[in-house]
Design an enzyme around this catalytic site. Structure first.
Site, PDB file in Angstrom:
ATOM      1  CD  GLU A  40      54.156  12.632  10.094  1.00  0.00           C
ATOM      2  OE1 GLU A  40      54.810  13.738   9.324  1.00  0.00           O
ATOM      3  OE2 GLU A  40      53.403  12.197   9.656  1.00  0.00           O
ATOM      4  CD  GLU A  65      47.773  19.359   8.151  1.00  0.00           C
ATOM      5  OE1 GLU A  65      48.624  18.785   8.193  1.00  0.00           O
ATOM      6  OE2 GLU A  65      46.391  19.789   8.213  1.00  0.00           O
ATOM      7  CG  ASP A 113      52.555  25.585   8.788  1.00  0.00           C
ATOM      8  OD1 ASP A 113      52.845  25.053   7.960  1.00  0.00           O
ATOM      9  OD2 ASP A 113      51.899  25.395   9.820  1.00  0.00           O
ATOM     10  CE  LYS A 117      56.212  40.008   8.474  1.00  0.00           C
ATOM     11  NZ  LYS A 117      55.189  38.766   7.583  1.00  0.00           N
ATOM     12  CG  ASP A 149      62.499  23.388   3.719  1.00  0.00           C
ATOM     13  OD1 ASP A 149      61.783  23.037   5.210  1.00  0.00           O
ATOM     14  OD2 ASP A 149      63.233  24.193   3.655  1.00  0.00           O
ATOM     15  CD  GLU A 187      52.534  14.498   1.365  1.00  0.00           C
ATOM     16  OE1 GLU A 187      51.929  13.817   1.500  1.00  0.00           O
ATOM     17  OE2 GLU A 187      53.185  14.872   2.555  1.00  0.00           O
ATOM     18  CE1 TYR A 188      53.933  20.623   2.340  1.00  0.00           C
ATOM     19  CE2 TYR A 188      55.468  22.516   2.666  1.00  0.00           C
ATOM     20  CZ  TYR A 188      53.997  22.056   2.709  1.00  0.00           C
ATOM     21  OH  TYR A 188      52.902  22.386   2.728  1.00  0.00           O
ATOM     22  CD  GLU A 189      62.902  14.188   4.564  1.00  0.00           C
ATOM     23  OE1 GLU A 189      61.922  13.219   4.769  1.00  0.00           O
ATOM     24  OE2 GLU A 189      63.809  13.367   4.478  1.00  0.00           O
TER      25      GLU A 189
HETATM   26  N1  SAH Z   1      54.436  16.656   7.292  1.00  0.00           N
HETATM   27  C1  SAH Z   1      54.199  16.632   6.056  1.00  0.00           C
HETATM   28  C2  SAH Z   1      53.782  18.142   5.642  1.00  0.00           C
HETATM   29  C3  SAH Z   1      54.166  19.434   6.279  1.00  0.00           C
HETATM   30  S1  SAH Z   1      53.434  21.176   6.325  1.00  0.00           S
HETATM   31  C4  SAH Z   1      55.720  16.364   4.739  1.00  0.00           C
HETATM   32  O1  SAH Z   1      56.745  17.313   5.133  1.00  0.00           O
HETATM   33  O2  SAH Z   1      55.546  17.001   3.593  1.00  0.00           O
HETATM   34  C5  SAH Z   1      53.136  21.234   8.075  1.00  0.00           C
HETATM   35  C6  SAH Z   1      51.788  20.703   8.080  1.00  0.00           C
HETATM   36  O3  SAH Z   1      51.531  20.593   9.266  1.00  0.00           O
HETATM   37  C7  SAH Z   1      50.231  21.151   7.323  1.00  0.00           C
HETATM   38  O4  SAH Z   1      49.547  21.057   6.413  1.00  0.00           O
HETATM   39  C8  SAH Z   1      49.915  22.111   8.693  1.00  0.00           C
HETATM   40  O5  SAH Z   1      47.983  22.216   7.978  1.00  0.00           O
HETATM   41  C9  SAH Z   1      50.317  21.128   9.462  1.00  0.00           C
HETATM   42  N2  SAH Z   1      49.835  21.826  11.553  1.00  0.00           N
HETATM   43  C10 SAH Z   1      50.309  22.714  11.760  1.00  0.00           C
HETATM   44  N3  SAH Z   1      49.969  23.103  12.510  1.00  0.00           N
HETATM   45  C11 SAH Z   1      49.610  22.151  13.149  1.00  0.00           C
HETATM   46  C12 SAH Z   1      48.890  22.330  14.614  1.00  0.00           C
HETATM   47  N4  SAH Z   1      48.887  22.931  15.282  1.00  0.00           N
HETATM   48  N5  SAH Z   1      48.016  20.780  14.367  1.00  0.00           N
HETATM   49  C13 SAH Z   1      47.684  20.231  13.250  1.00  0.00           C
HETATM   50  N6  SAH Z   1      48.313  20.403  11.823  1.00  0.00           N
HETATM   51  C14 SAH Z   1      48.969  21.277  11.718  1.00  0.00           C
END
Ligand code: SAH
Length: 208
Positions: A40, A65, A113, A117, A149, A187-189
């Protein structure tokens, strides 16, 4: 997120975190003692990575992460070392240095993320720059599974994967309108599923 003072030390002392992932390139199946490895990218606080590892102990689970404080929170939730589960605190831009060609079977992208833009599109985890690396490390019938989402990110990803030669195998425009006990809610879901639809797609590696 606020920077946590204890995070760096906590990560440094965690035995679930792999401090030198380059050293395991080509050796993850052996390290985890599993034939099938799921990764993941962007675990956030780790609910999905930990929940899926508990649900599917027969598979290997590696969480990645890059944000220090968030990584530390995920590692705090998973402080006992089990052979099938590991973590990498690092930027997935380096993923091709950590994993050998065809070493990974499934990549999960949960609520990445969106970088709305256009000038930031290279940072999206479904940008071709990342797809090129995923394509290298995925096994021949390897999969990428995305949940989001964010409709714009989903639309962008469908085109980007298509252009790269990945085959769209499953698509859901409202994944949580049905029960899916086979898949952990991240969590985000949990936050976003009350507000609107969750999009989900599964791609299979193509011929490239
Ligand atoms: N998967 C989790 C968090 C979503 S937020 C959930 O669904 O609840 C997206 C996460 O991806 C953030 O914590 C951000 O720090 C991480 N992230 C973004 N780009 C990344 C990268 N290049 N390498 C590792 N993590 C990354």
């Amino acid at each position: 997120m606020r920077k946590l003072k204890w995070a760096a030390d906590f990560i440094a002392n965690s035995e679930v975190n792999v401090h030198n992932p380059e050293a395991y390139q080509g050796k993850w199946r052996e390290l985890l003692n599993r034939d099938c490895i799921h990764v993941e990218i962007g675990t956030g606080k780790g609910d999905y990575w930990i929940g899926m590892a508990n649900l599917y102990p027969e598979l290997g689970w590696i969480g990645i992460e890059k944000q220090e404080s968030v990584a530390a929170l995920a590692l705090r939730k998973k402080d006992t070392l089990e052979q099938q589960t590991r973590f990498i605190h690092g930027d997935a831009a380096n993923i091709d240095q950590w994993f050998a060609k065809k070493e990974i079977d499934v990549i999960h992208l949960n609520f990445s993320d969106p970088w709305p833009k256009n000038r930031n599109k290279k940072r999206r985890l479904s940008n071709e720059r990342f797809l090129d690396k995923y394509n290298q490390i995925l096994s021949d019938d390897g999969q990428i599974i995305m949940k989001t989402d964010n409709r714009s990110l989903f639309e962008y990803s469908i085109i980007e994967f298509q252009n790269f030669g990945f085959k769209l195998e499953e698509i859901y425009l409202d994944f949580r309108s049905e029960q899916h006990d086979e898949d952990i809610i991240s969590e985000y879901e949990r936050k976003f599923m009350e507000k609107g639809p969750i999009y989900r797609a599964v791609w299979v590696k193509g011929g490239k």
